[in-house]
Design an enzyme around this catalytic site. Structure first.
Site, PDB file in Angstrom:
ATOM      1  N   GLY A  11       0.917  -1.336  -0.078  1.00 22.73           N
ATOM      2  CA  GLY A  11      -0.015  -0.084  -0.155  1.00 22.73           C
ATOM      3  C   GLY A  11       0.842   1.175   0.010  1.00 22.73           C
ATOM      4  O   GLY A  11       1.857   1.421   0.966  1.00 22.73           O
ATOM      5  N   SER A  12       0.727   2.113  -0.815  1.00 22.91           N
ATOM      6  CA  SER A  12       1.554   3.326  -1.032  1.00 22.91           C
ATOM      7  C   SER A  12       1.075   4.492  -1.979  1.00 22.91           C
ATOM      8  O   SER A  12      -0.303   4.190  -2.465  1.00 22.91           O
ATOM      9  CB  SER A  12       2.702   2.743  -1.443  1.00 22.91           C
ATOM     10  OG  SER A  12       2.703   1.911  -2.617  1.00 22.91           O
ATOM     11  N   ARG A  13       1.759   5.189  -2.563  1.00 21.46           N
ATOM     12  CA  ARG A  13       1.627   6.183  -3.357  1.00 21.46           C
ATOM     13  C   ARG A  13       2.739   6.618  -4.436  1.00 21.46           C
ATOM     14  O   ARG A  13       3.871   6.390  -3.898  1.00 21.46           O
ATOM     15  CB  ARG A  13       1.071   7.221  -2.552  1.00 21.46           C
ATOM     16  CG  ARG A  13       1.078   8.701  -3.518  1.00 21.46           C
ATOM     17  CD  ARG A  13       0.652   9.887  -2.328  1.00 21.46           C
ATOM     18  NE  ARG A  13       0.726  11.305  -2.991  1.00 21.46           N
ATOM     19  CZ  ARG A  13      -0.235  12.252  -2.606  1.00 21.46           C
ATOM     20  NH1 ARG A  13      -1.051  11.594  -1.640  1.00 21.46           N
ATOM     21  NH2 ARG A  13      -0.265  13.079  -3.073  1.00 21.46           N
TER      22      ARG A  13
END
Length: 219
Positions: free
Chosen positions: A187-189
């Site tokens: 999970g990240s950006r």
């Protein structure tokens, strides 16, 4: 750069092997000792399957020509707008993509070009849907230059859960549009800063597919 074409990202191998070994060990203990190992064995089996799913590394067909910017990540567009990019202190068109734990987390080059600079910044771990994450979270960035001399910046941002950024590319490397160059775990950006004048082809909330979704056309 290293070979990144395996169907499962190599960074997932230790996790997969560990969970699979635990599943097998607990299943064998339950079989031979007649103890209640079924529930934990099942749990580790589910973790094994999820980890294989998380680190999947599918092939992608990249559309358009060398002026076509493709998404560097699977996910959802959560920011669009003109900003000052803090590393270069230049003004760019910014697109931010949020990757949930269910997205493919392998990142791909949005354009073909040379890595003219790279930077790593230690930081905090805000939820990546919070815009503060772009400026205060741990991040790894690359400055890319096209054959036409246009520059853009692509930044992997760690989040509340994702605290391990992997970047295969380094200064001096040449990247091909759609080529795998890194990943972020769990999970990240990803923030991409495009030259002013780029024709943006995505909208807020749009789903993206790395290497396939067209973000825009360079000026």
């Amino acid at each position: 750069m290293r070979n990144t074409d395996t169907p499962i990202a190599v960074e997932g191998y230790p996790f997969i092997a560990g969970f699979a070994a635990a599943t097998l060990l607990l299943a064998l203990l339950g079989q031979f000792l007649h103890c209640g190992f079924f529930v934990p064995a099942t749990l580790f089996f589910v973790l094994t399957v999820f980890t294989v799913f998380f680190f999947r590394n599918p092939e992608r067909a990249t559309p358009g020509d060398e002026n076509t910017v493709v998404a560097p990540a699977d996910g959802e567009v959560i920011f669009l707008g003109k900003v000052i990019e803090p590393h270069t202190n230049g003004e760019f068109e910014k697109i931010s993509i949020f990757m949930s734990v269910f997205n493919v987390h392998v990142n791909r080059a949005p354009i073909s070009g040379k890595v003219v600079d790279g930077f790593y910044t230690k930081g905090k771990f805000f939820d990546v849907r919070d815009e503060r994450a772009s400026f205060e979270n741990e991040q790894q960035g690359l400055v890319l230059e096209t054959a036409a001399g246009l520059r853009m910046v692509v930044v992997q941002v760690a989040g509340l859960i994702a605290r391990r950024i992997v970047c295969y590319a380094k200064t001096g490397d040449s990247l091909s549009r759609g080529r795998r160059y890194g990943l972020i775990r769990f999970g990240s950006r990803l923030d991409i800063y495009l030259p002013l004048g780029t024709s943006i082809d995505v909208v807020m909330g749009q789903k993206t597919v790395a290497g396939e979704t067209v973000l825009g056309i360079l000026p």
